[in-house]
Design a protein around this motif. Sequence first.
Motif, PDB file in Angstrom:
ATOM      1  N   ASP A 145      -0.090 -30.588  17.514  1.00 22.89           N
ATOM      2  CA  ASP A 145      -0.836 -31.717  17.832  1.00 22.89           C
ATOM      3  C   ASP A 145      -1.523 -31.632  19.025  1.00 22.89           C
ATOM      4  OD1 ASP A 145      -0.416 -34.541  18.030  1.00 22.89           O
ATOM      5  OD2 ASP A 145       0.922 -34.514  19.758  1.00 22.89           O
ATOM      6  N   THR A 146      -1.131 -30.453  19.973  1.00 25.24           N
ATOM      7  CA  THR A 146      -2.073 -30.232  21.179  1.00 25.24           C
ATOM      8  C   THR A 146      -3.483 -29.462  20.996  1.00 25.24           C
ATOM      9  OG1 THR A 146      -0.889 -28.150  21.824  1.00 25.24           O
ATOM     10  CG2 THR A 146      -0.036 -30.448  22.816  1.00 25.24           C
ATOM     11  N   LEU A 147      -3.484 -29.212  19.923  1.00 22.14           N
ATOM     12  CA  LEU A 147      -4.873 -28.228  19.443  1.00 22.14           C
ATOM     13  C   LEU A 147      -6.045 -29.066  19.428  1.00 22.14           C
ATOM     14  CD1 LEU A 147      -3.289 -25.718  16.688  1.00 22.14           C
ATOM     15  CD2 LEU A 147      -3.619 -25.423  19.069  1.00 22.14           C
ATOM     16  N   PRO A 148      -7.381 -28.572  19.478  1.00 21.81           N
ATOM     17  CA  PRO A 148      -8.451 -29.467  19.465  1.00 21.81           C
ATOM     18  C   PRO A 148      -8.831 -30.259  18.460  1.00 21.81           C
ATOM     19  CG  PRO A 148      -9.003 -27.069  20.274  1.00 21.81           C
ATOM     20  CD  PRO A 148      -7.484 -27.095  19.648  1.00 21.81           C
ATOM     21  N   ARG A 149      -9.260 -31.470  18.445  1.00 23.39           N
ATOM     22  CA  ARG A 149      -9.453 -32.305  17.263  1.00 23.39           C
ATOM     23  C   ARG A 149     -10.970 -33.027  17.513  1.00 23.39           C
ATOM     24  NH1 ARG A 149      -4.553 -36.514  18.352  1.00 23.39           N
ATOM     25  NH2 ARG A 149      -5.655 -37.822  16.837  1.00 23.39           N
ATOM     26  N   LYS A 150     -12.060 -32.157  17.626  1.00 20.32           N
ATOM     27  CA  LYS A 150     -13.482 -32.663  17.592  1.00 20.32           C
ATOM     28  C   LYS A 150     -14.088 -32.915  16.427  1.00 20.32           C
ATOM     29  CE  LYS A 150     -13.992 -29.977  22.145  1.00 20.32           C
ATOM     30  NZ  LYS A 150     -14.805 -28.915  22.711  1.00 20.32           N
ATOM     31  N   HIS A 151     -13.488 -32.427  15.337  1.00 23.09           N
ATOM     32  CA  HIS A 151     -14.149 -32.540  13.781  1.00 23.09           C
ATOM     33  C   HIS A 151     -13.885 -34.074  13.714  1.00 23.09           C
ATOM     34  CE1 HIS A 151     -14.752 -32.473   9.497  1.00 23.09           C
ATOM     35  NE2 HIS A 151     -15.666 -31.269   9.852  1.00 23.09           N
ATOM     36  N   LYS A 152     -14.835 -34.577  12.773  1.00 28.94           N
ATOM     37  CA  LYS A 152     -14.771 -36.096  12.532  1.00 28.94           C
ATOM     38  C   LYS A 152     -13.325 -36.306  11.776  1.00 28.94           C
ATOM     39  CE  LYS A 152     -17.631 -36.072   8.219  1.00 28.94           C
ATOM     40  NZ  LYS A 152     -18.799 -36.772   7.654  1.00 28.94           N
ATOM     41  N   PHE A 153     -12.845 -35.221  11.036  1.00 31.62           N
ATOM     42  CA  PHE A 153     -11.590 -35.690  10.164  1.00 31.62           C
ATOM     43  C   PHE A 153     -10.337 -34.966  10.776  1.00 31.62           C
ATOM     44  CE2 PHE A 153     -14.583 -35.104   6.525  1.00 31.62           C
ATOM     45  CZ  PHE A 153     -14.715 -36.412   6.250  1.00 31.62           C
ATOM     46  N   SER A 154     -10.451 -34.454  12.072  1.00 28.69           N
ATOM     47  CA  SER A 154      -9.298 -33.921  12.735  1.00 28.69           C
ATOM     48  C   SER A 154      -8.429 -35.191  13.410  1.00 28.69           C
ATOM     49  CB  SER A 154      -9.780 -32.995  13.931  1.00 28.69           C
ATOM     50  OG  SER A 154     -10.066 -31.774  13.480  1.00 28.69           O
ATOM     51  N   ALA A 155      -7.408 -35.652  12.967  1.00 30.00           N
ATOM     52  CA  ALA A 155      -6.413 -36.606  13.549  1.00 30.00           C
ATOM     53  C   ALA A 155      -5.132 -36.551  12.837  1.00 30.00           C
ATOM     54  CB  ALA A 155      -7.496 -37.878  12.804  1.00 30.00           C
ATOM     55  N   ASN A 156      -4.317 -37.361  13.260  1.00 27.86           N
ATOM     56  CA  ASN A 156      -3.104 -37.527  12.556  1.00 27.86           C
ATOM     57  C   ASN A 156      -3.006 -38.770  11.639  1.00 27.86           C
ATOM     58  OD1 ASN A 156      -1.928 -35.635  14.031  1.00 27.86           O
ATOM     59  ND2 ASN A 156      -1.489 -36.853  15.947  1.00 27.86           N
ATOM     60  N   TYR A 157      -2.602 -38.450  10.322  1.00 30.27           N
ATOM     61  CA  TYR A 157      -2.738 -39.578   9.400  1.00 30.27           C
ATOM     62  C   TYR A 157      -1.152 -39.827   8.788  1.00 30.27           C
ATOM     63  CZ  TYR A 157      -7.418 -38.101   9.029  1.00 30.27           C
ATOM     64  OH  TYR A 157      -8.883 -37.690   9.270  1.00 30.27           O
ATOM     65  N   ALA A 158      -0.849 -40.807   8.859  1.00 34.09           N
ATOM     66  CA  ALA A 158       0.853 -41.115   8.756  1.00 34.09           C
ATOM     67  C   ALA A 158       0.783 -42.104   7.391  1.00 34.09           C
ATOM     68  CB  ALA A 158       1.175 -41.800   9.782  1.00 34.09           C
ATOM     69  N   SER A 159       2.342 -42.016   7.139  1.00 28.25           N
ATOM     70  CA  SER A 159       2.822 -43.198   5.965  1.00 28.25           C
ATOM     71  C   SER A 159       4.166 -43.202   6.084  1.00 28.25           C
ATOM     72  CB  SER A 159       2.514 -42.392   4.578  1.00 28.25           C
ATOM     73  OG  SER A 159       2.833 -43.457   3.359  1.00 28.25           O
ATOM     74  N   GLY A 160       4.258 -44.101   7.422  1.00 30.82           N
ATOM     75  CA  GLY A 160       5.835 -44.315   7.711  1.00 30.82           C
ATOM     76  C   GLY A 160       5.807 -43.394   8.749  1.00 30.82           C
ATOM     77  N   GLU A 161       7.047 -43.438   9.330  1.00 33.85           N
ATOM     78  CA  GLU A 161       7.233 -42.705  10.675  1.00 33.85           C
ATOM     79  C   GLU A 161       7.692 -41.289  10.457  1.00 33.85           C
ATOM     80  OE1 GLU A 161      10.517 -44.634  12.568  1.00 33.85           O
ATOM     81  OE2 GLU A 161       9.517 -46.191  13.654  1.00 33.85           O
ATOM     82  N   GLN A 162       8.176 -41.049   9.095  1.00 35.67           N
ATOM     83  CA  GLN A 162       8.416 -39.373   8.954  1.00 35.67           C
ATOM     84  C   GLN A 162       7.562 -38.854   8.118  1.00 35.67           C
ATOM     85  OE1 GLN A 162      11.177 -37.837  10.394  1.00 35.67           O
ATOM     86  NE2 GLN A 162      11.092 -39.553  11.701  1.00 35.67           N
ATOM     87  N   ASN A 163       6.445 -39.298   7.662  1.00 32.26           N
ATOM     88  CA  ASN A 163       5.414 -38.803   6.840  1.00 32.26           C
ATOM     89  C   ASN A 163       4.066 -38.435   7.390  1.00 32.26           C
ATOM     90  OD1 ASN A 163       7.400 -38.997   4.315  1.00 32.26           O
ATOM     91  ND2 ASN A 163       7.090 -40.950   5.005  1.00 32.26           N
ATOM     92  N   LEU A 164       3.798 -37.240   7.709  1.00 37.40           N
ATOM     93  CA  LEU A 164       2.449 -37.167   8.504  1.00 37.40           C
ATOM     94  C   LEU A 164       1.576 -35.880   8.206  1.00 37.40           C
ATOM     95  CD1 LEU A 164       1.380 -37.382  11.406  1.00 37.40           C
ATOM     96  CD2 LEU A 164       2.768 -35.489  11.902  1.00 37.40           C
ATOM     97  N   VAL A 165       0.473 -36.005   7.896  1.00 28.60           N
ATOM     98  CA  VAL A 165      -0.580 -35.203   7.594  1.00 28.60           C
ATOM     99  C   VAL A 165      -1.246 -35.044   9.123  1.00 28.60           C
ATOM    100  CG1 VAL A 165      -2.624 -34.262   6.352  1.00 28.60           C
ATOM    101  CG2 VAL A 165      -0.720 -35.621   5.269  1.00 28.60           C
ATOM    102  N   SER A 166      -1.218 -33.915   9.696  1.00 25.46           N
ATOM    103  CA  SER A 166      -2.000 -33.599  10.951  1.00 25.46           C
ATOM    104  C   SER A 166      -2.997 -32.575  10.765  1.00 25.46           C
ATOM    105  CB  SER A 166      -0.996 -33.221  11.945  1.00 25.46           C
ATOM    106  OG  SER A 166      -1.743 -32.967  13.195  1.00 25.46           O
ATOM    107  N   ILE A 167      -4.462 -32.943  11.124  1.00 23.51           N
ATOM    108  CA  ILE A 167      -5.352 -32.184  10.965  1.00 23.51           C
ATOM    109  C   ILE A 167      -6.234 -31.762  12.155  1.00 23.51           C
ATOM    110  CG2 ILE A 167      -7.693 -31.791   9.990  1.00 23.51           C
ATOM    111  CD1 ILE A 167      -5.677 -32.167   7.600  1.00 23.51           C
ATOM    112  N   ARG A 168      -6.388 -30.559  12.482  1.00 18.63           N
ATOM    113  CA  ARG A 168      -7.116 -30.030  13.674  1.00 18.63           C
ATOM    114  C   ARG A 168      -8.291 -29.160  13.285  1.00 18.63           C
ATOM    115  NH1 ARG A 168      -4.431 -33.799  14.921  1.00 18.63           N
ATOM    116  NH2 ARG A 168      -2.984 -34.098  16.809  1.00 18.63           N
TER     117      ARG A 168
END
Length: 308
Positions: free
Chosen positions: A202-225
Amino acid sequence: MSRILLLTLMFGLFVACTNTSKPANDEDRVLTFKDFREFFPETALTYRLNADSLKHRIPDTFALKAKVVKQFLPDTLAKGSFTAAEKPKFFPRAYIKKGDQQFFIVEGATKAGSVAWLCIYDKEGKFLQRHLAAKNTAANNTRMGLVMDARNDLRVTTETQKAPGQISTRDDVYAINPDGSLALIMTNSNEPAATGLYNPIDTLPRKHKFSANYASGEQNLVSIRDGETPKEFLFFIHFSRDKGECVGELDGVGRFTTATTGQFRDKHTSCIVDFKFSSGKVSIKETSCGAYRGIKCFFEGTFIKKKK
C-alpha cells in the motif's frame, strides 16, 4: 642431476596433493548449495529479528559475493524494497532447517537502511518463495520484524507511525505451506478495524496511471504499484468468496504486454494472471493458480478504481 630433478618433481607433487581448496566464497570456484548454506550461521527455533537489530550494520567483509547472489537467490529479491538506482549489499543472517524445508534469512542493506527476507528452499535446495519479513529504512514510516517459532509459524510485526507519538502495531501470523507460500492464520492489531484487509504494498510508489487500488466489495482487492522499470508493475490480489469459505491471495511482479494489458507468470508454478486495464477499472483472469487460492474460487473478475 637426474636425481635432483626427480626429488624436485616429487616435492612439487606432494605440495599439490596437500594443498587445501579455496574458500567457497571465492569467485573462481564452482559453488554448491552446501557452500551457500555454510555462509549462513545455523540457528534453532525460536528465531527473532526485529527492526532495531537491522540498525546494527554487518561488516562489508561478510557480504555475499555477486556470483553467490546470482546463483542462489532470486533476481527479483530486492524488487519492491529498493529502487533500481539503489545497489544493496546482501548479507547472510541465519539458516534454519525444519522438516523438508530450509529457511535463509537474507539482509539487504544500503545507506538508507536495511530489509530482510525469508527465503525458502526445499530439502533438495530448490528455491520456493521469498517473503519480506523485516525492515528498518528511511523510505517511509513503517518498520517490520519477524519471529519464527518451533511450530514453523511466522509472525510478522509491522509498526507504522501515523503521527508524532502515535504508532500502530499489527501482528500477522502465518503458517508456512509446503510450497513456501504463506497462509494467514490470525491478525492482532491496535488499528481501527475498518475492513481487516492488509495490503502489503500500500505504501509503495503509485505514479503510473494504472497504479491504484481497485476493489469489488470490502474483501476483494487488486492493488497495483509502480515497478522497477516502466515495463513492470507490482501487484497484490486478495479476494474472499462464499462468506470467507474460499480465499485467494497472490503478489508479485507483472509485465505490461501492451499499453493496456499486463501479465504475471509465476516462476515456480504454472500460474498465469492476465490484467486488462481500462478507464477506472481492471479485469483479471487466471490460468492454473490453484496453489494460491481455494479450489472453488478463482482469480477473476472486474475491480473498480478507488479514490486515494
